[in-house]
Each structure stands twice: as C-alpha cells, then as structure tokens.
Design an enzyme around this catalytic site. Structure first.
Site, PDB file in Angstrom:
ATOM      1  N   LYS A  86      -7.193  25.856  10.564  1.00  0.00           N
ATOM      2  CA  LYS A  86      -7.773  26.274  11.876  1.00  0.00           C
ATOM      3  C   LYS A  86      -8.495  24.921  12.383  1.00  0.00           C
ATOM      4  O   LYS A  86      -9.035  24.231  11.807  1.00  0.00           O
ATOM      5  CB  LYS A  86      -8.899  27.291  11.718  1.00  0.00           C
ATOM      6  CG  LYS A  86      -9.576  27.592  12.884  1.00  0.00           C
ATOM      7  CD  LYS A  86      -8.817  28.805  13.657  1.00  0.00           C
ATOM      8  CE  LYS A  86      -9.088  29.318  14.898  1.00  0.00           C
ATOM      9  NZ  LYS A  86      -8.457  28.463  15.826  1.00  0.00           N
ATOM     10  N   GLN A 107     -13.050  18.872  10.506  1.00  0.00           N
ATOM     11  CA  GLN A 107     -12.748  20.540  10.599  1.00  0.00           C
ATOM     12  C   GLN A 107     -12.977  21.146   9.412  1.00  0.00           C
ATOM     13  O   GLN A 107     -13.628  22.205   9.356  1.00  0.00           O
ATOM     14  CB  GLN A 107     -11.496  20.610  11.331  1.00  0.00           C
ATOM     15  CG  GLN A 107     -11.479  21.961  11.959  1.00  0.00           C
ATOM     16  CD  GLN A 107     -11.882  21.929  13.269  1.00  0.00           C
ATOM     17  OE1 GLN A 107     -11.993  21.033  14.184  1.00  0.00           O
ATOM     18  NE2 GLN A 107     -12.845  23.151  13.828  1.00  0.00           N
ATOM     19  N   LYS A 122      -5.889  20.057  12.706  1.00  0.00           N
ATOM     20  CA  LYS A 122      -6.343  19.733  14.204  1.00  0.00           C
ATOM     21  C   LYS A 122      -4.792  19.125  14.615  1.00  0.00           C
ATOM     22  O   LYS A 122      -3.784  19.036  14.011  1.00  0.00           O
ATOM     23  CB  LYS A 122      -7.153  18.462  14.055  1.00  0.00           C
ATOM     24  CG  LYS A 122      -7.737  18.174  15.497  1.00  0.00           C
ATOM     25  CD  LYS A 122      -8.824  18.896  15.807  1.00  0.00           C
ATOM     26  CE  LYS A 122      -9.508  18.902  17.276  1.00  0.00           C
ATOM     27  NZ  LYS A 122     -10.625  19.615  17.305  1.00  0.00           N
ATOM     28  N   GLY A 161      -8.095  25.210  21.432  1.00  0.00           N
ATOM     29  CA  GLY A 161      -8.367  24.244  22.480  1.00  0.00           C
ATOM     30  C   GLY A 161      -9.308  22.898  21.922  1.00  0.00           C
ATOM     31  O   GLY A 161      -9.777  23.123  21.020  1.00  0.00           O
ATOM     32  N   ASP A 162      -9.118  22.101  22.764  1.00  0.00           N
ATOM     33  CA  ASP A 162     -10.029  20.749  22.256  1.00  0.00           C
ATOM     34  C   ASP A 162      -9.966  19.863  23.803  1.00  0.00           C
ATOM     35  O   ASP A 162      -9.553  20.557  24.785  1.00  0.00           O
ATOM     36  CB  ASP A 162      -9.810  19.805  21.319  1.00  0.00           C
ATOM     37  CG  ASP A 162     -10.562  19.051  20.847  1.00  0.00           C
ATOM     38  OD1 ASP A 162     -11.502  19.128  20.151  1.00  0.00           O
ATOM     39  OD2 ASP A 162     -10.607  17.662  21.319  1.00  0.00           O
ATOM     40  N   THR A 205     -19.032  26.945  22.186  1.00  0.00           N
ATOM     41  CA  THR A 205     -19.466  25.728  21.594  1.00  0.00           C
ATOM     42  C   THR A 205     -20.764  25.071  22.303  1.00  0.00           C
ATOM     43  O   THR A 205     -21.687  24.816  21.619  1.00  0.00           O
ATOM     44  CB  THR A 205     -18.207  24.533  21.875  1.00  0.00           C
ATOM     45  OG1 THR A 205     -16.815  25.227  21.243  1.00  0.00           O
ATOM     46  CG2 THR A 205     -18.482  23.341  21.064  1.00  0.00           C
ATOM     47  N   ASN A 236     -15.589  21.602  28.995  1.00  0.00           N
ATOM     48  CA  ASN A 236     -16.044  23.078  28.370  1.00  0.00           C
ATOM     49  C   ASN A 236     -17.472  22.780  27.777  1.00  0.00           C
ATOM     50  O   ASN A 236     -18.289  23.687  27.951  1.00  0.00           O
ATOM     51  CB  ASN A 236     -15.052  23.393  27.719  1.00  0.00           C
ATOM     52  CG  ASN A 236     -15.289  24.854  26.569  1.00  0.00           C
ATOM     53  OD1 ASN A 236     -15.866  24.726  25.752  1.00  0.00           O
ATOM     54  ND2 ASN A 236     -15.216  25.857  27.440  1.00  0.00           N
TER      55      ASN A 236
HETATM   56  P1  NDP Z   1     -12.691  19.002  28.032  1.00  0.00           P
HETATM   57  O1  NDP Z   1     -11.250  18.474  28.213  1.00  0.00           O
HETATM   58  O2  NDP Z   1     -13.281  20.211  28.566  1.00  0.00           O
HETATM   59  O3  NDP Z   1     -14.088  17.875  28.677  1.00  0.00           O
HETATM   60  C1  NDP Z   1     -13.878  16.535  28.056  1.00  0.00           C
HETATM   61  C2  NDP Z   1     -15.016  15.875  28.824  1.00  0.00           C
HETATM   62  O4  NDP Z   1     -15.228  14.551  28.203  1.00  0.00           O
HETATM   63  C3  NDP Z   1     -14.598  15.607  30.068  1.00  0.00           C
HETATM   64  O5  NDP Z   1     -15.667  15.438  31.024  1.00  0.00           O
HETATM   65  C4  NDP Z   1     -13.886  14.156  29.960  1.00  0.00           C
HETATM   66  O6  NDP Z   1     -13.784  13.355  31.122  1.00  0.00           O
HETATM   67  C5  NDP Z   1     -14.746  13.448  29.128  1.00  0.00           C
HETATM   68  N1  NDP Z   1     -13.938  12.485  28.153  1.00  0.00           N
HETATM   69  C6  NDP Z   1     -12.863  12.403  27.439  1.00  0.00           C
HETATM   70  N2  NDP Z   1     -12.342  11.488  26.683  1.00  0.00           N
HETATM   71  C7  NDP Z   1     -13.469  10.766  27.148  1.00  0.00           C
HETATM   72  C8  NDP Z   1     -13.327   9.262  26.931  1.00  0.00           C
HETATM   73  N3  NDP Z   1     -12.595   8.509  26.130  1.00  0.00           N
HETATM   74  N4  NDP Z   1     -14.330   8.735  27.697  1.00  0.00           N
HETATM   75  C9  NDP Z   1     -15.317   9.230  28.344  1.00  0.00           C
HETATM   76  N5  NDP Z   1     -15.367  10.485  28.678  1.00  0.00           N
HETATM   77  C10 NDP Z   1     -14.279  11.098  28.030  1.00  0.00           C
HETATM   78  O7  NDP Z   1     -12.898  18.933  26.419  1.00  0.00           O
HETATM   79  P2  NDP Z   1     -14.180  19.690  25.585  1.00  0.00           P
HETATM   80  O8  NDP Z   1     -15.554  19.944  26.374  1.00  0.00           O
HETATM   81  O9  NDP Z   1     -13.561  20.798  24.897  1.00  0.00           O
HETATM   82  O10 NDP Z   1     -14.587  18.735  24.336  1.00  0.00           O
HETATM   83  C11 NDP Z   1     -15.490  17.607  24.335  1.00  0.00           C
HETATM   84  C12 NDP Z   1     -16.002  17.262  22.992  1.00  0.00           C
HETATM   85  O11 NDP Z   1     -16.355  18.493  22.241  1.00  0.00           O
HETATM   86  C13 NDP Z   1     -14.713  16.633  22.203  1.00  0.00           C
HETATM   87  O12 NDP Z   1     -15.252  15.640  21.220  1.00  0.00           O
HETATM   88  C14 NDP Z   1     -14.284  17.972  21.384  1.00  0.00           C
HETATM   89  O13 NDP Z   1     -13.528  17.572  20.220  1.00  0.00           O
HETATM   90  C15 NDP Z   1     -15.633  18.522  21.078  1.00  0.00           C
HETATM   91  N6  NDP Z   1     -15.565  19.878  20.425  1.00  0.00           N
HETATM   92  C16 NDP Z   1     -14.876  20.811  21.435  1.00  0.00           C
HETATM   93  C17 NDP Z   1     -14.819  22.061  21.181  1.00  0.00           C
HETATM   94  C18 NDP Z   1     -14.265  23.387  22.071  1.00  0.00           C
HETATM   95  O14 NDP Z   1     -14.427  24.422  21.561  1.00  0.00           O
HETATM   96  N7  NDP Z   1     -13.760  22.831  23.016  1.00  0.00           N
HETATM   97  C19 NDP Z   1     -15.417  22.569  19.718  1.00  0.00           C
HETATM   98  C20 NDP Z   1     -16.098  21.499  19.158  1.00  0.00           C
HETATM   99  C21 NDP Z   1     -16.076  20.328  19.571  1.00  0.00           C
HETATM  100  P3  NDP Z   1     -12.512  13.064  32.031  1.00  0.00           P
HETATM  101  O15 NDP Z   1     -12.187  14.228  32.581  1.00  0.00           O
HETATM  102  O16 NDP Z   1     -12.530  11.818  32.739  1.00  0.00           O
HETATM  103  O17 NDP Z   1     -11.478  12.897  30.743  1.00  0.00           O
HETATM  104  O1  2IT Z   2     -13.566  20.795  17.345  1.00  0.00           O
HETATM  105  C1  2IT Z   2     -13.505  21.795  17.448  1.00  0.00           C
HETATM  106  O2  2IT Z   2     -14.216  22.680  16.447  1.00  0.00           O
HETATM  107  C2  2IT Z   2     -12.644  22.876  18.058  1.00  0.00           C
HETATM  108  N1  2IT Z   2     -12.031  21.914  19.181  1.00  0.00           N
HETATM  109  C3  2IT Z   2     -12.421  24.258  18.127  1.00  0.00           C
HETATM  110  C4  2IT Z   2     -11.397  24.583  17.185  1.00  0.00           C
HETATM  111  C5  2IT Z   2     -11.251  25.886  17.174  1.00  0.00           C
HETATM  112  O3  2IT Z   2     -10.311  26.343  16.424  1.00  0.00           O
HETATM  113  O4  2IT Z   2     -11.791  26.968  17.947  1.00  0.00           O
END
Ligand code: NDP
Ligand code: 2IT
Length: 449
Positions: A86, A107, A122, A161-162, A205, A236
């Site tokens: 997962k 993870q 992943k 998603g991520d 999250t 997100n």
């Molecule tokens: P999104 O794609 O929704 O948003 C990512 C954000 O981070 C954007 O604002 C993006 O800016 C910025 N970003 C991405 N890459 C870079 C970079 N190299 N340098 C600077 N800014 C950057 O992703 P999420 O919000 O889902 O994910 C954000 C973080 O949270 C990640 O580390 C992800 O692994 C983690 N995460 C996500 C979960 C989920 O359920 N979605 C769960 C747990 C952890 P830009 O638009 O310019 O790329």
């Molecule tokens: O980093 C993470 O925990 C996620 N991107 C969410 C993974 C998931 O299966 O919901």
C-alpha cells in the site's frame, strides 16, 4: 558506520535518498536489534531494505501534437509482512528508483503505525503533469495503467495519490484498470465519492497532521489557539493542513510551490484558502498569483542556488513542511529555532535532512517525523479499503472520528516506544521503533521468505 548500513549502501550505489531514509531508521532501531538477537539472526533489517519486488516499465503515449512520448514507470513492492502493498504513486520529473525506494521504505513503518493491515509500497513516473492538457494526462494515465494493472489488485497492491497524482489522475487510472481487468474493485484509494471513494480521504493527510500536532501540544496542556504557523507547499497536504489550522484558531502565514512562497502577515484565512484551492486545483496556477490578489501578502521567488529557504526564517510558533523531501536543511533549522518555533510536524515525506533534525532537537523543538504525523492519509486509505471490501459507505463523522483515533494511537505508541527504550519524548525514535518491531515480529513469524 556499521557493517550492516555499509552493505545496504554498497548494494544500492548512488541512491542518496534511499540511503538517507535507511540510515535514519537504522540509527534509532540499532539498539532494538542489538537487544533482540532473534532480529539480528533472521537478518530482518537487511530484508526490510531489499524490495520484495521492483517493477520498472516503459510508458508510451501520444501528446496533443501527435508526438510520441516515452516515460519511465515503476512500482516498488517493498514489504508485505503485515498486509497487501500500500502506498502512493508520484508523477514528477525527479522520480527515480532512489526516491521511490526511500518512499516505499518509509511507507512500511508508517503503515504499520496506523494499526491497519497494510504492507509498504510506492510507485510512479518521471511524467510531469504540469502544463499538460486533461487529454494528455488521461492518455498518460491509461498507458501507465496498461502495464501497472498486471501487478496490482485489491488484495495484492493498492496504490493511491502522492505528488502530481490527485483525484483527476486516480479517476483516469481507475477507469483504465476497470476496463482492462473487467472488474470493479477497490484497487486504488482516493477515488471519487460516488464510485467507492471514502469521505475525508482528500482532507485526511492534512487534517491528520494537525490532529497529530494537537496531541503533541496537549502533552504540555497547550492548543493551537492563536498560534502562528509556517506551512510549505500548496497542494493536497498543505491545503487541508491550513484549513484545519484555521478551524482550530491558528494563523497559517505562508504557502509555497517550487517557484516561490508567499508570506501573508494577516494570515491565510479560510476565505483566502478557498482562493488557493481554486487556483491550484482548478486553474492549476502558481502561488505567486496569491500576492497579486491579496495586498497583505508578499511573494518571494525560490533561489535554487541558496543553502536555505527564507520561508523558514519568519517568526512563528509551529512549522509544517508539506511540499517535498529535504526542503528543510541545516540553515533552515537554525532559522526555525531562532524564529521561536517550538513544534515541527512533517506533512511531507522526509522533508527535513538528518543534520537539520539534530539542530531542531538540540534547539528544543518538538519534532514529529512524517511516518507518524502524515500517516492519516494512508490510514484513511485503509478505511477506504475496509469500506470497499464490505460494500458500504461511512459518514463524514464516522471517518473523521476514526482518523482522529488513528492519529492519537500513533502519537501514543511513539511516546510509549520511545520511553521503553530510554528516549522519552522522542517521536522520531518512537515512530521508528514501534513500526519496526511490528513488522519485524510479523516477518519472524512467517519464516525465511
Ligand atoms: P501535491 O502534488 O498536491 O502538491 C505538492 C506541493 O509541493 C506543490 O505545492 C508543489 O509545487 C510542491 N513541490 C513538489 N515538488 C517540489 C520540489 N521539488 N520543490 C519545491 N516544491 C515542490 O502533493 P501532496 O500535497 O499530495 O504531497 C506533498 C508531500 O506530502 C509529499 O512529500 C508527499 O509524499 C507527502 N504525502 C502525501 C500524502 C497524500 O495523501 N497526498 C500522504 C502522505 C504524505 P509545484 O506545484 O511547483 O510542483
Ligand atoms: O505517502 C503517503 O503516505 C501517501 N502518499 C498516501 C498513500 C496511500 O496509500 O494513501
């Protein structure tokens, strides 16, 4: 450096993010392994650092100009000791085996901490969704799923998603999977709410992160009321972290994307947040536009050659990195301590470098690692799987109550494990130890496989 760690590094040359994640966990679980010869004898840490399976494939699709495009696709099936693989899918040009292995490794422990039966995985692609039309994104997702569908399943491996993968991409991939396999199962989480998706998963999250931090504050009878908060990212996780902060009476003052960040001294209110959500999710615009709309905000462009990000130098009480890995470096950590930050909880995965973590801890900052504090996303994915297996939908209140309970349990088990090993109050050690022990015991029971 220990022999064990050196052998992991030698076996995975050049994979710096993976090395970083493995070292970080090893440093805190070494004492547990040494105290339990059965873990050492069964080579559990060595096995945990080697993916059970790493699938790498070609993704070929046609862009709007009729040109053929080729991308790399991956799925890392890291560990299935406690449940089906997962973990999310990331679409970003930086995606490579090192980044996906670090994420899949993290993870394993994160999923174990949720208390739900989920293994670690992943995947993703170096595809860049930025600037692509909906049609291009759809064709890419279909091409990606035409191969990935052979390797996943609702009892085998359940992606979500991520970065770069949200509701739109999950929809296209789910449609492609259903057409190829001719079956409607919960093979992905983060689905739309009319077709198997769980309520609260989009929020989970960010909300979970703030619930976790609420528990941290409660340890010293404190609350979010009136707290100034630094947040990075505007995707997100950042969006719903800011929303919950507003609801709880805190004041988020920053948001960012990879081009720069905005600082709004008046605070990013719920109304301003609505604007960010529309800007980022519908118009797919840049955070810079926020400063054009609100005169209370200033925009600062990212200086890629700098050793720090001035976002973390503003005075505040709490910090929530919610963008990407290694966004907080030594100098940022020094600035956070100087700026009065007393709590930092990670929304992103591994956003803080090892040196920076040390500076934060030495500076008296209460620090929560992502594998604990951002586990609400995958936790709620687990709740989506349960609803799909049993063919029911829970209400918003039911899911939210379960999410709060999961975050409180994770918080408490981190503190409990840290105390047991003489590191009272250390969430980083506690998260690693509690996650490791759960997976290690399951692997031991299942023999040498
Ligand atoms: P999104 O794609 O929704 O948003 C990512 C954000 O981070 C954007 O604002 C993006 O800016 C910025 N970003 C991405 N890459 C870079 C970079 N190299 N340098 C600077 N800014 C950057 O992703 P999420 O919000 O889902 O994910 C954000 C973080 O949270 C990640 O580390 C992800 O692994 C983690 N995460 C996500 C979960 C989920 O359920 N979605 C769960 C747990 C952890 P830009 O638009 O310019 O790329
Ligand atoms: O980093 C993470 O925990 C996620 N991107 C969410 C993974 C998931 O299966 O919901």
């Amino acid at each position: 450096m220990s022999k064990l760690l050196k052998s992991v590094i030698d076996r995975n040359p050049g994979e710096s993010e993976f090395h970083q994640a493995v070292e970080e966990v090893y440093e805190t679980v070494e004492a547990v392994i040494k105290k339990n010869p059965k873990y050492q004898k069964a080579k559990l840490f060595e096995r945990m650092t080697e993916p059970e399976r790493l699938i790498s494939f070609r993704v070929t699709w046609v862009d709007d100009k009729g040109e053929v495009q080729v991308n790399k696709g991956y799925r890392v099936q890291m560990n299935s000791a406690i449940g089906p693989y997962k973990g999310g899918l990331r679409f970003h040009p930086s995606v490579n085996p090192s980044i996906l292995k670090f994420l899949a490794f993290e993870q394993i422990f994160k999923n174990a901490l949720t208390g739900l039966p989920m293994g670690g995985g992943k995947g993703g692609s170096d595809f860049n969704p930025k600037g692509k039309s909906d049609g291009e994104v759809m064709r890419f997702c279909q091409a990606f799923m035409s191969e990935l569908s052979k390797h996943i399943g609702h009892r085998l491996d359940v992606p979500a998603g991520d970065i770069g993968v949200g509701g739109r991409e999950i929809g296209y991939m789910f449609g492609a999977y259903k057409k190829i396999q001719n079956e409607f199962t919960g093979v992905l989480t983060g689905k739309g709410q009319g077709w198997g998706g769980s309520l609260i998963r989009p929020e989970a999250t960010g909300y979970g992160l703030i619930y976790f931090a609420q528990n941290m504050l409660a340890e010293s009878n404190d609350s979010f009321k009136g707290k100034t908060c630094l947040v990075s990212g505007s995707g997100n996780v950042a969006q719903f972290a800011m929303k919950k902060l507003c609801i709880l009476g805190a004041k988020p003052v920053t948001a960012s994307d990879s081009s720069g960040y905005i600082y709004d001294a008046d605070g990013i209110s719920q109304e301003k947040l609505e604007y960010i959500m529309e800007l980022k999710n519908e118009k797919r615009g840049r955070i810079k536009e926020y400063a054009d709309k609100y005169s209370s905000a200033e925009y600062f462009e990212t200086d890629k050659s700098s050793d720090h990000n001035p976002l973390w130098a503003h005075e505040a009480d709490c910090a929530f990195p919610c963008a990407t890995q290694n966004e907080i470096r030594s100098k940022d950590a020094e600035n956070l301590v100087k700026g009065g930050v007393k709590l930092l909880a990670e929304g992103a995965n591994m956003p803080t470098t090892s040196d920076a973590i040390e500076i934060l801890l030495d500076g008296g900052v209460s620090y929560a690692p992502g594998k604990a504090s951002n586990a609400g996303g995958v936790g709620t994915s687990g709740l989506e799987m349960v609803q799909n297996y049993s063919g029911i939908y829970w209400t918003r209140e039911e899911v939210d109550t379960k999410l709060r309970a999961i975050m409180k349990d994770i918080h408490d088990s981190c503190l409990h494990a840290a105390k047991e090993y003489g590191m009272e109050g250390n969430y980083q050690a506690g998260a690693n130890i509690a996650g490791f022990v759960k997976v290690a015991d399951a692997m031991l029971a299942q023999g040498i496989i």
